[in-house]
Design an enzyme around this catalytic site. Structure first.
Site, PDB file in Angstrom:
ATOM      1  N   GLY A  92      -2.908  -2.662  -2.963  1.00 50.62           N
ATOM      2  CA  GLY A  92      -1.519  -2.424  -2.526  1.00 50.62           C
ATOM      3  C   GLY A  92      -0.784  -1.485  -3.469  1.00 50.62           C
ATOM      4  O   GLY A  92       0.396  -1.690  -3.770  1.00 50.62           O
ATOM      5  N   ALA A  93      -1.468  -0.412  -3.892  1.00 51.03           N
ATOM      6  CA  ALA A  93      -0.885   0.480  -4.897  1.00 51.03           C
ATOM      7  C   ALA A  93      -0.018   1.573  -4.285  1.00 51.03           C
ATOM      8  O   ALA A  93       0.425   2.468  -4.993  1.00 51.03           O
ATOM      9  CB  ALA A  93      -2.007   1.119  -5.721  1.00 51.03           C
ATOM     10  N   TYR A 125       4.134 -18.691   2.166  1.00 55.19           N
ATOM     11  CA  TYR A 125       4.188 -17.780   1.009  1.00 55.19           C
ATOM     12  C   TYR A 125       4.009 -18.583  -0.283  1.00 55.19           C
ATOM     13  O   TYR A 125       3.202 -18.213  -1.147  1.00 55.19           O
ATOM     14  CB  TYR A 125       5.525 -17.037   0.989  1.00 55.19           C
ATOM     15  CG  TYR A 125       5.625 -15.985  -0.095  1.00 55.19           C
ATOM     16  CD1 TYR A 125       4.893 -14.792  -0.021  1.00 55.19           C
ATOM     17  CD2 TYR A 125       6.446 -16.163  -1.210  1.00 55.19           C
ATOM     18  CE1 TYR A 125       4.978 -13.827  -1.020  1.00 55.19           C
ATOM     19  CE2 TYR A 125       6.539 -15.208  -2.210  1.00 55.19           C
ATOM     20  CZ  TYR A 125       5.807 -14.036  -2.107  1.00 55.19           C
ATOM     21  OH  TYR A 125       5.894 -13.080  -3.101  1.00 55.19           O
ATOM     22  N   GLY A 156       3.142  -2.362  -6.917  1.00 52.31           N
ATOM     23  CA  GLY A 156       1.802  -1.777  -7.103  1.00 52.31           C
ATOM     24  C   GLY A 156       1.873  -0.287  -7.376  1.00 52.31           C
ATOM     25  O   GLY A 156       1.137   0.238  -8.226  1.00 52.31           O
TER      26      GLY A 156
HETATM   27  N1  LIG Z   1       9.312  -8.105  -4.542  1.00 50.20           N
HETATM   28  C1  LIG Z   1       9.495  -9.277  -5.123  1.00 50.20           C
HETATM   29  O1  LIG Z   1      10.640  -9.707  -5.359  1.00 50.20           O
HETATM   30  C2  LIG Z   1       8.318 -10.110  -5.516  1.00 50.20           C
HETATM   31  C3  LIG Z   1       8.565 -11.304  -6.193  1.00 50.20           C
HETATM   32  C4  LIG Z   1       7.476 -12.098  -6.562  1.00 50.20           C
HETATM   33  C5  LIG Z   1       6.191 -11.673  -6.266  1.00 50.20           C
HETATM   34  N2  LIG Z   1       5.989 -10.505  -5.599  1.00 50.20           N
HETATM   35  C6  LIG Z   1       4.603 -10.111  -5.309  1.00 50.20           C
HETATM   36  O2  LIG Z   1       4.430  -8.767  -5.693  1.00 50.20           O
HETATM   37  C7  LIG Z   1       3.313  -8.221  -4.984  1.00 50.20           C
HETATM   38  C8  LIG Z   1       3.633  -6.813  -4.509  1.00 50.20           C
HETATM   39  O3  LIG Z   1       4.643  -6.885  -3.527  1.00 50.20           O
HETATM   40  P1  LIG Z   1       5.881  -5.868  -3.452  1.00 50.20           P
HETATM   41  O4  LIG Z   1       7.094  -6.681  -3.687  1.00 50.20           O
HETATM   42  O5  LIG Z   1       5.625  -4.663  -4.259  1.00 50.20           O
HETATM   43  O6  LIG Z   1       5.875  -5.550  -1.871  1.00 50.20           O
HETATM   44  P2  LIG Z   1       5.504  -4.225  -1.051  1.00 50.20           P
HETATM   45  O7  LIG Z   1       6.340  -3.074  -1.489  1.00 50.20           O
HETATM   46  O8  LIG Z   1       5.604  -4.634   0.375  1.00 50.20           O
HETATM   47  O9  LIG Z   1       3.995  -3.956  -1.449  1.00 50.20           O
HETATM   48  C9  LIG Z   1       2.979  -4.795  -0.964  1.00 50.20           C
HETATM   49  C10 LIG Z   1       1.682  -4.021  -0.909  1.00 50.20           C
HETATM   50  O10 LIG Z   1       0.688  -4.890  -0.331  1.00 50.20           O
HETATM   51  C11 LIG Z   1      -0.003  -4.143   0.672  1.00 50.20           C
HETATM   52  N3  LIG Z   1      -0.600  -4.967   1.701  1.00 50.20           N
HETATM   53  C12 LIG Z   1      -0.018  -5.847   2.549  1.00 50.20           C
HETATM   54  N4  LIG Z   1      -0.919  -6.321   3.421  1.00 50.20           N
HETATM   55  C13 LIG Z   1      -2.109  -5.713   3.131  1.00 50.20           C
HETATM   56  C14 LIG Z   1      -3.409  -5.762   3.692  1.00 50.20           C
HETATM   57  N5  LIG Z   1      -3.678  -6.504   4.766  1.00 50.20           N
HETATM   58  N6  LIG Z   1      -4.376  -5.019   3.133  1.00 50.20           N
HETATM   59  C15 LIG Z   1      -4.117  -4.238   2.063  1.00 50.20           C
HETATM   60  N7  LIG Z   1      -2.894  -4.110   1.508  1.00 50.20           N
HETATM   61  C16 LIG Z   1      -1.906  -4.855   2.038  1.00 50.20           C
HETATM   62  C17 LIG Z   1       1.087  -3.260   1.267  1.00 50.20           C
HETATM   63  O11 LIG Z   1       0.497  -2.229   2.041  1.00 50.20           O
HETATM   64  P3  LIG Z   1       1.355  -1.443   3.177  1.00 50.20           P
HETATM   65  O12 LIG Z   1       2.239  -0.501   2.434  1.00 50.20           O
HETATM   66  O13 LIG Z   1       0.303  -0.799   3.998  1.00 50.20           O
HETATM   67  O14 LIG Z   1       2.143  -2.489   3.917  1.00 50.20           O
HETATM   68  C18 LIG Z   1       1.758  -2.779  -0.011  1.00 50.20           C
HETATM   69  O15 LIG Z   1       1.027  -1.739  -0.584  1.00 50.20           O
HETATM   70  C19 LIG Z   1       3.006  -9.218  -3.861  1.00 50.20           C
HETATM   71  O16 LIG Z   1       1.854  -9.974  -4.203  1.00 50.20           O
HETATM   72  C20 LIG Z   1       4.231 -10.121  -3.840  1.00 50.20           C
HETATM   73  O17 LIG Z   1       3.933 -11.428  -3.381  1.00 50.20           O
HETATM   74  C21 LIG Z   1       7.023  -9.727  -5.220  1.00 50.20           C
END
Ligand SMILES: NC(=O)c1ccc[n+]([C@@H]2O[C@H](COP(=O)([O-])OP(=O)(O)OC[C@H]3O[C@@H](n4cnc5c(N)ncnc54)[C@H](OP(=O)(O)O)[C@@H]3O)[C@@H](O)[C@H]2O)c1
Length: 280
Positions: free
Chosen positions: A12-13, A166, A18
């Site tokens: 998810g980079a 989640y 990422g």
């Molecule tokens: N944002 C927060 O406040 C927060 C808080 C706690 C933990 N987190 C964790 O941080 C991590 C990154 O999330 P983020 O907040 O940066 O969200 P994000 O911007 O939505 O990034 C998530 C990434 O995961 C990828 N992804 C989703 N489904 C996938 C699949 N089936 N196969 C491959 N890649 C997939 C997405 O790809 P696409 O671009 O193609 O959708 C995107 O690159 C997650 O594990 C999340 O649970 C986030």
């Protein structure tokens, strides 16, 4: 950070935390392998990093975590091209509001956030161990505190609550990191989980309404700031003694929830995950 010669795989980079994790690690000189499901978005992300980090060493591989066949194919591609992986960052995640199933019939959050990363890590193990002192960084969440494991819900058998699913999947991330560290204590592999902070990203959907709503409910941190703990765990040289731990967004070790410290539960999740991927 001096990461020249290191190979770092990030799932998810192409978005959010990422993307910024990849940018910082590329700035440190690592070869960053961006494992992403959408090639167009991945290419745009690669161009974005390349524009801000001249000379960045960036590679793309296709990975759809909602398909275990894709996970296996991705792991094969990575092992063929990079037989030594220094760091794997299990970062990708999602939070769908409606129940969805993966290609293999698992509830989507359990399947993507945990099970696919479990399989990816296992499949990449020969390349990780070839690095000597490899690291596996698992992006969990403080929401794991709300999580319980319901072993009868992994295939979406139960009524769906997005937050419940989640929290369960993020509890899996913390338990997995601890069990991975325990199982590899003798061979040099290090593993952690972390909470990145409340970060304004696409995690609740790409639409303007979703993104705005998420910021309104408190996701105030920049993705660059949110990447800090992942970057730290991937690169800091004074943390080896904390393998297995859960870190917060201030780079501090936290105990995590009571359930996340349950070693019997971690072992049970590991065994269940092994048989689920074996049967799919
Ligand atoms: N944002 C927060 O406040 C927060 C808080 C706690 C933990 N987190 C964790 O941080 C991590 C990154 O999330 P983020 O907040 O940066 O969200 P994000 O911007 O939505 O990034 C998530 C990434 O995961 C990828 N992804 C989703 N489904 C996938 C699949 N089936 N196969 C491959 N890649 C997939 C997405 O790809 P696409 O671009 O193609 O959708 C995107 O690159 C997650 O594990 C999340 O649970 C986030």
């Amino acid at each position: 950070m001096q990461l020249s010669g290191k190979t770092i795989v990030i799932t998810g980079a192409n978005s959010g935390i990422g993307l910024e994790t990849g940018r910082e690690l590329a700035r440190g000189g690592a070869t960053v392998v961006m494992a992403c499901r959408d090639l167009a978005r991945a290419k745009a992300a690669r161009a974005d990093i390349a524009a801000s980090v001249p000379g960045a060493k960036l590679e793309l591989v296709s990975l759809d975590l909602a398909s275990l066949a894709s996970v296996r194919a991705c792991a094969d591609t990575i092992k063929n091209q990079w037989p030594r992986i220094d760091v794997l960052i299990n970062n990708a995640g999602l939070f769908p509001f409606k129940k969805q199933l993966t290609d293999d019939g698992f509830e989507m959050q359990f399947g993507v956030n945990h099970l696919a990363h479990f399989l990816l890590t296992q499949s990449l193990m020969p390349a990780l161990l070839a690095a000597g002192r490899p690291r596996v960084v698992n992006v969990a969440s403080m929401m794991h505190h709300l999580g319980k494991l319901d072993f009868d819900s992994f295939r979406g058998e139960k009524p769906y609550g997005p937050l419940k699913a989640y929290a369960q999947s993020k509890l899996c991330n913390v338990l997995f990191a601890r069990e991975l560290a325990r199982r590899h204590a003798g061979d040099g592999l290090l593993s952690w989980s972390l909470h990145p902070g409340p970060v304004g990203t696409n995690i609740m959907g790409r639409g303007l309404v979703n993104r705005t709503l998420y910021r309104l409910i408190g996701a105030y941190m920049s993705a660059k700031r949110g990447a800090r703990t992942s970057v730290y765990l991937a690169s800091a040289d004074n943390i080896e003694g904390t393998s297995g731990a859960y870190y917060d967004e201030f780079l501090k070790v936290k105990p995590g929830s009571k359930l996340s410290q349950d070693t019997a539960l971690a072992a049970r999740l590991w065994q269940a995950s092994e048989s689920l991927v074996a049967g799919a």
